[in-house]
Design an enzyme around this catalytic site. Sequence first.
Site, PDB file in Angstrom:
ATOM      1  CD1 TRP A 130      39.070  34.678  36.408  1.00  0.00           C
ATOM      2  CD2 TRP A 130      38.498  36.300  37.837  1.00  0.00           C
ATOM      3  NE1 TRP A 130      38.731  35.787  35.677  1.00  0.00           N
ATOM      4  CE2 TRP A 130      38.376  36.793  36.525  1.00  0.00           C
ATOM      5  CE3 TRP A 130      38.192  37.139  38.903  1.00  0.00           C
ATOM      6  CZ2 TRP A 130      37.953  38.086  36.252  1.00  0.00           C
ATOM      7  CZ3 TRP A 130      37.765  38.427  38.630  1.00  0.00           C
ATOM      8  CH2 TRP A 130      37.647  38.898  37.320  1.00  0.00           C
ATOM      9  CG  ASP A 211      33.670  36.112  42.117  1.00  0.00           C
ATOM     10  OD1 ASP A 211      32.627  36.523  41.561  1.00  0.00           O
ATOM     11  OD2 ASP A 211      34.789  36.149  41.564  1.00  0.00           O
ATOM     12  CE  LYS A 246      31.518  35.500  33.252  1.00  0.00           C
ATOM     13  NZ  LYS A 246      32.791  35.610  32.699  1.00  0.00           N
TER      14      LYS A 246
HETATM   15  C1  LMR Z   1      36.905  34.426  32.709  1.00  0.00           C
HETATM   16  O1  LMR Z   1      37.320  33.908  33.758  1.00  0.00           O
HETATM   17  O2  LMR Z   1      37.295  34.067  31.586  1.00  0.00           O
HETATM   18  C2  LMR Z   1      35.872  35.496  32.788  1.00  0.00           C
HETATM   19  O3  LMR Z   1      35.537  35.747  34.109  1.00  0.00           O
HETATM   20  C3  LMR Z   1      36.232  36.713  32.033  1.00  0.00           C
HETATM   21  C4  LMR Z   1      37.326  37.522  32.668  1.00  0.00           C
HETATM   22  O4  LMR Z   1      37.118  38.713  32.874  1.00  0.00           O
HETATM   23  O5  LMR Z   1      38.395  36.981  32.955  1.00  0.00           O
END
Ligand code: LMR
Length: 396
Positions: A130, A211, A246
Amino acid sequence: MLETIEAAPRDAILGLTAAFREDPRSEKINLSVGVYQDENGKTPTLECVKIAEQRLAEAASVKSYLPIPGAPEYAEVVQQLAFGADHEAVASGRIASAHTPGGTGALRVAGDFINANFPKATLWMSEPTWPNHGNIFAAARVPTKGYAYFDKSSNALAFEPMLEAIKSMPVGDVILLHGCCHNPTGIDPTPDQWKQIADAVYGQGLLPLLDFAYQGFAEGIEEDAAGLRAFCRPEAELMVCSSFSKNFGLYRERVGALSIVCPAADTVPAVQSQVNRVIRSNYSNPPAHGAAIVNCILRDESLRATWEKEVAAMRSRINGTRQQFVNALAAKGVPGDYSFITQQRGMFSFTGLTKEQVETLREKYAIYIVGSGRINVAGLTPANIERVAKAISEVV
Ligand code: LMR
């Protein structure tokens, strides 16, 4: 002074949503940010949440501060949900907990805690991960490195390279893992692989940080905790960042938690005090509303049953949409085998689309996808899936 400041780069995910909002084209489709949408393209407020909010509104209102780590009753339900109500780590009281503003808040508290207490530690992140992980740990001044995770040629977990990488990480480092529904690839280890990963992580003397933002979105609320529980061994140490954005649909309420599993209950007070210290100098104490909702739902048998049904419905819509998407791509004659999309879990699909193709989709077709080629499958609906498949067939 302010005139000397240069604009910051746009956020890889939320920056796209901001651009989407500004896009005047009526046919625009947002498949970037991980927010669930139903078949009508709406992000519903869950029924269990509506009822819980009604109950909270009717109860006596208290607006004084929460304790620094939040309410103890919330910590209790969070621990039971993540680790299992009967888990030895919960029963023996060896978990330090904090209610944090979202999963992002939990990660930042974890980052500040690592920086304050293990200043020499490097944090290892999967490649890819991420995009905000990098931002958070850089802001917390925790150095980061990457480990192999994704095998592009087979669209699968690079399991052996991952194990090899773990076995060469220095003792005392921290490894960040995604508890389930890996973001962005949607590829998770199997239960047996989780066990081997945990063996390698502990064998190497690393501190695992999980996470855990999508519990319930892969196979089920209990099933999705299998990876996390593979780490929860007698006397073993573990940090978990939970998010309820979520699975409770509470995105804007910013509700999450940090749980630190200590080797024994007598380690908890010192660890908890260091967590509290980090929080106090950051946001002081958490916002109450979202956690009160989660607490109310998880403590009420009937609301919990409703919640479980609603999570199952979201999961089932996403999994059904994966198959429809693969069918739609085939029907539009997109070259290649996209059946791997049905094997991925959670909200996202890692499509293999290049940066240039992603850009063309946005500029020419008003379809917004994250630069890595990650699609939010929950943003596909019966009304837009054909158009997305057609646009992809044209850019590919
Ligand atoms: C995402 O990966 O789209 C979500 O976790 C929202 C975010 O805060 O990035």
